[in-house]
Motif scaffolding. Structure first.
Motif, PDB file in Angstrom:
ATOM      1  N   MET A   1       9.898  -3.748 -10.251  1.00  0.00           N
ATOM      2  CA  MET A   1      10.063  -4.309  -8.928  1.00  0.00           C
ATOM      3  C   MET A   1      10.098  -3.146  -7.935  1.00  0.00           C
ATOM      4  SD  MET A   1      13.140  -6.638  -7.414  1.00  0.00           S
ATOM      5  CE  MET A   1      14.412  -5.451  -7.702  1.00  0.00           C
ATOM      6  N   THR A   2       9.224  -3.223  -6.963  1.00  0.00           N
ATOM      7  CA  THR A   2       9.132  -2.201  -5.933  1.00  0.00           C
ATOM      8  C   THR A   2       9.840  -2.691  -4.683  1.00  0.00           C
ATOM      9  OG1 THR A   2       7.007  -1.473  -6.790  1.00  0.00           O
ATOM     10  CG2 THR A   2       7.510  -0.870  -4.537  1.00  0.00           C
ATOM     11  N   THR A   3      10.543  -1.806  -4.009  1.00  0.00           N
ATOM     12  CA  THR A   3      11.186  -2.133  -2.737  1.00  0.00           C
ATOM     13  C   THR A   3      10.571  -1.257  -1.655  1.00  0.00           C
ATOM     14  OG1 THR A   3      13.253  -2.675  -3.860  1.00  0.00           O
ATOM     15  CG2 THR A   3      13.384  -2.240  -1.506  1.00  0.00           C
ATOM     16  N   VAL A   4      10.166  -1.879  -0.561  1.00  0.00           N
ATOM     17  CA  VAL A   4       9.606  -1.139   0.576  1.00  0.00           C
ATOM     18  C   VAL A   4      10.358  -1.551   1.833  1.00  0.00           C
ATOM     19  CG1 VAL A   4       7.304  -0.909  -0.427  1.00  0.00           C
ATOM     20  CG2 VAL A   4       7.815  -2.863   1.005  1.00  0.00           C
ATOM     21  N   ASN A   5      10.410  -0.635   2.798  1.00  0.00           N
ATOM     22  CA  ASN A   5      11.071  -1.008   4.049  1.00  0.00           C
ATOM     23  C   ASN A   5      10.101  -1.812   4.900  1.00  0.00           C
ATOM     24  OD1 ASN A   5       9.483   0.713   5.689  1.00  0.00           O
ATOM     25  ND2 ASN A   5      10.803   2.442   5.212  1.00  0.00           N
ATOM     26  N   ILE A   6      10.618  -2.495   5.872  1.00  0.00           N
ATOM     27  CA  ILE A   6       9.821  -3.427   6.656  1.00  0.00           C
ATOM     28  C   ILE A   6       8.713  -2.721   7.436  1.00  0.00           C
ATOM     29  CG2 ILE A   6      11.207  -3.526   8.766  1.00  0.00           C
ATOM     30  CD1 ILE A   6      10.927  -6.654   8.428  1.00  0.00           C
ATOM     31  N   PHE A   7       8.955  -1.505   7.899  1.00  0.00           N
ATOM     32  CA  PHE A   7       7.924  -0.758   8.622  1.00  0.00           C
ATOM     33  C   PHE A   7       6.746  -0.453   7.705  1.00  0.00           C
ATOM     34  CE2 PHE A   7       5.954   3.237   9.933  1.00  0.00           C
ATOM     35  CZ  PHE A   7       5.522   2.873  11.206  1.00  0.00           C
ATOM     36  N   GLU A   8       7.040   0.000   6.482  1.00  0.00           N
ATOM     37  CA  GLU A   8       5.973   0.274   5.516  1.00  0.00           C
ATOM     38  C   GLU A   8       5.223  -1.001   5.164  1.00  0.00           C
ATOM     39  OE1 GLU A   8       5.293   1.919   0.964  1.00  0.00           O
ATOM     40  OE2 GLU A   8       7.275   2.089   1.880  1.00  0.00           O
ATOM     41  N   ALA A   9       5.952  -2.108   5.033  1.00  0.00           N
ATOM     42  CA  ALA A   9       5.310  -3.388   4.710  1.00  0.00           C
ATOM     43  C   ALA A   9       4.360  -3.809   5.819  1.00  0.00           C
ATOM     44  CB  ALA A   9       6.367  -4.460   4.470  1.00  0.00           C
ATOM     45  N   LYS A  10       4.754  -3.605   7.075  1.00  0.00           N
ATOM     46  CA  LYS A  10       3.876  -3.968   8.188  1.00  0.00           C
ATOM     47  C   LYS A  10       2.630  -3.102   8.219  1.00  0.00           C
ATOM     48  CE  LYS A  10       6.655  -3.821  11.771  1.00  0.00           C
ATOM     49  NZ  LYS A  10       7.290  -4.050  13.086  1.00  0.00           N
ATOM     50  N   SER A  11       2.773  -1.829   7.922  1.00  0.00           N
ATOM     51  CA  SER A  11       1.631  -0.927   8.035  1.00  0.00           C
ATOM     52  C   SER A  11       0.719  -0.963   6.803  1.00  0.00           C
ATOM     53  CB  SER A  11       2.111   0.505   8.299  1.00  0.00           C
ATOM     54  OG  SER A  11       2.949   0.930   7.256  1.00  0.00           O
ATOM     55  N   SER A  12       1.191  -1.497   5.679  1.00  0.00           N
ATOM     56  CA  SER A  12       0.337  -1.526   4.483  1.00  0.00           C
ATOM     57  C   SER A  12       0.379  -2.885   3.791  1.00  0.00           C
ATOM     58  CB  SER A  12       0.763  -0.423   3.518  1.00  0.00           C
ATOM     59  OG  SER A  12       2.105  -0.609   3.135  1.00  0.00           O
ATOM     60  N   LEU A  13       0.378  -3.944   4.577  1.00  0.00           N
ATOM     61  CA  LEU A  13       0.468  -5.295   4.009  1.00  0.00           C
ATOM     62  C   LEU A  13      -0.696  -5.595   3.071  1.00  0.00           C
ATOM     63  CD1 LEU A  13       1.957  -7.985   3.874  1.00  0.00           C
ATOM     64  CD2 LEU A  13       0.612  -8.726   5.842  1.00  0.00           C
ATOM     65  N   SER A  14      -1.907  -5.225   3.451  1.00  0.00           N
ATOM     66  CA  SER A  14      -3.070  -5.510   2.596  1.00  0.00           C
ATOM     67  C   SER A  14      -2.922  -4.865   1.227  1.00  0.00           C
ATOM     68  CB  SER A  14      -4.354  -5.001   3.253  1.00  0.00           C
ATOM     69  OG  SER A  14      -4.592  -5.696   4.444  1.00  0.00           O
ATOM     70  N   ARG A  15      -2.464  -3.625   1.171  1.00  0.00           N
ATOM     71  CA  ARG A  15      -2.287  -2.925  -0.098  1.00  0.00           C
ATOM     72  C   ARG A  15      -1.203  -3.605  -0.940  1.00  0.00           C
ATOM     73  NH1 ARG A  15       1.311   0.595  -1.815  1.00  0.00           N
ATOM     74  NH2 ARG A  15       2.221   0.926   0.238  1.00  0.00           N
ATOM     75  N   LEU A  16      -0.116  -4.035  -0.291  1.00  0.00           N
ATOM     76  CA  LEU A  16       0.968  -4.697  -1.021  1.00  0.00           C
ATOM     77  C   LEU A  16       0.522  -6.048  -1.580  1.00  0.00           C
ATOM     78  CD1 LEU A  16       3.934  -3.871   1.380  1.00  0.00           C
ATOM     79  CD2 LEU A  16       3.358  -2.747  -0.784  1.00  0.00           C
ATOM     80  N   VAL A  17      -0.210  -6.804  -0.766  1.00  0.00           N
ATOM     81  CA  VAL A  17      -0.720  -8.096  -1.234  1.00  0.00           C
ATOM     82  C   VAL A  17      -1.679  -7.898  -2.405  1.00  0.00           C
ATOM     83  CG1 VAL A  17      -2.155 -10.079  -0.600  1.00  0.00           C
ATOM     84  CG2 VAL A  17      -0.349  -9.312   0.934  1.00  0.00           C
ATOM     85  N   ALA A  18      -2.538  -6.901  -2.315  1.00  0.00           N
ATOM     86  CA  ALA A  18      -3.478  -6.628  -3.410  1.00  0.00           C
ATOM     87  C   ALA A  18      -2.722  -6.263  -4.686  1.00  0.00           C
ATOM     88  CB  ALA A  18      -4.437  -5.516  -3.013  1.00  0.00           C
ATOM     89  N   ALA A  19      -1.645  -5.489  -4.569  1.00  0.00           N
ATOM     90  CA  ALA A  19      -0.874  -5.101  -5.750  1.00  0.00           C
ATOM     91  C   ALA A  19      -0.259  -6.316  -6.430  1.00  0.00           C
ATOM     92  CB  ALA A  19       0.220  -4.105  -5.356  1.00  0.00           C
ATOM     93  N   VAL A  20       0.239  -7.245  -5.654  1.00  0.00           N
ATOM     94  CA  VAL A  20       0.830  -8.464  -6.229  1.00  0.00           C
ATOM     95  C   VAL A  20      -0.263  -9.377  -6.769  1.00  0.00           C
ATOM     96  CG1 VAL A  20       2.113 -10.555  -5.647  1.00  0.00           C
ATOM     97  CG2 VAL A  20       2.905  -8.355  -4.818  1.00  0.00           C
ATOM     98  N   GLU A  21      -1.343  -9.488  -6.025  1.00  0.00           N
ATOM     99  CA  GLU A  21      -2.436 -10.384  -6.407  1.00  0.00           C
ATOM    100  C   GLU A  21      -3.096  -9.953  -7.719  1.00  0.00           C
ATOM    101  OE1 GLU A  21      -6.071 -12.429  -3.973  1.00  0.00           O
ATOM    102  OE2 GLU A  21      -5.687 -10.317  -3.609  1.00  0.00           O
ATOM    103  N   THR A  22      -3.254  -8.657  -7.925  1.00  0.00           N
ATOM    104  CA  THR A  22      -3.915  -8.164  -9.136  1.00  0.00           C
ATOM    105  C   THR A  22      -2.964  -8.047 -10.320  1.00  0.00           C
ATOM    106  OG1 THR A  22      -3.528  -5.861  -8.505  1.00  0.00           O
ATOM    107  CG2 THR A  22      -5.633  -6.860  -7.844  1.00  0.00           C
ATOM    108  N   GLY A  23      -1.665  -8.175 -10.065  1.00  0.00           N
ATOM    109  CA  GLY A  23      -0.703  -8.095 -11.149  1.00  0.00           C
ATOM    110  C   GLY A  23      -0.139  -6.698 -11.369  1.00  0.00           C
ATOM    111  N   ARG A  24      -0.549  -5.725 -10.556  1.00  0.00           N
ATOM    112  CA  ARG A  24       0.038  -4.386 -10.692  1.00  0.00           C
ATOM    113  C   ARG A  24       1.532  -4.429 -10.425  1.00  0.00           C
ATOM    114  NH1 ARG A  24      -4.119  -2.573  -7.283  1.00  0.00           N
ATOM    115  NH2 ARG A  24      -2.524  -2.008  -5.769  1.00  0.00           N
ATOM    116  N   GLU A  25       1.953  -5.318  -9.541  1.00  0.00           N
ATOM    117  CA  GLU A  25       3.376  -5.513  -9.232  1.00  0.00           C
ATOM    118  C   GLU A  25       3.702  -6.991  -9.417  1.00  0.00           C
ATOM    119  OE1 GLU A  25       5.692  -3.320  -8.433  1.00  0.00           O
ATOM    120  OE2 GLU A  25       4.409  -1.580  -8.173  1.00  0.00           O
ATOM    121  N   ALA A  26       4.785  -7.298 -10.112  1.00  0.00           N
ATOM    122  CA  ALA A  26       5.192  -8.694 -10.286  1.00  0.00           C
ATOM    123  C   ALA A  26       5.766  -9.245  -8.981  1.00  0.00           C
ATOM    124  CB  ALA A  26       6.226  -8.819 -11.392  1.00  0.00           C
TER     125      ALA A  26
END
Length: 84
Positions: A1-26
């Motif tokens: 489980m990865t934790t990111v701060n809200i600023f990082e989430a806003k600036s890299s939402l596409s990368r985070l969604v891709a990580a969850v979508e592909t299964g790299r992150e649960a």
């Protein structure tokens, strides 16, 4: 489980969604000031309807169409309120 701060989430939402979508992150937890406030998780896929076919195969005795339709007249009479 990865934790990111809200600023990082806003600036890299596409990368985070891709990580969850592909299964790299649960799941990815989004935190504000170090406190978890949201979770990013994949949506569970809808069950494949094709897999439901034959779900009860072998649980009921096989019968011919004539055997299946044998009681149609009796059932119709019951629906119309006629005594058996």
């Amino acid at each position: 489980m990865t934790t990111v701060n809200i600023f990082e989430a806003k600036s890299s939402l596409s990368r985070l969604v891709a990580a969850v979508e592909t299964g790299r992150e649960a799941e990815i937890v989004i935190a504000r000031n170090g406190r978890p406030v949201a979770r990013l998780v994949p949506i569970a896929p809808a069950p494949d309807a094709a897999k439901r076919l034959g779900l009860l195969a072998g649980r009921y005795p096989s019968m011919t169409l004539e055997e299946f339709d044998a009681d149609n007249e009796r059932i119709a009479a019951l629906f119309e309120g006629e005594p058996e």
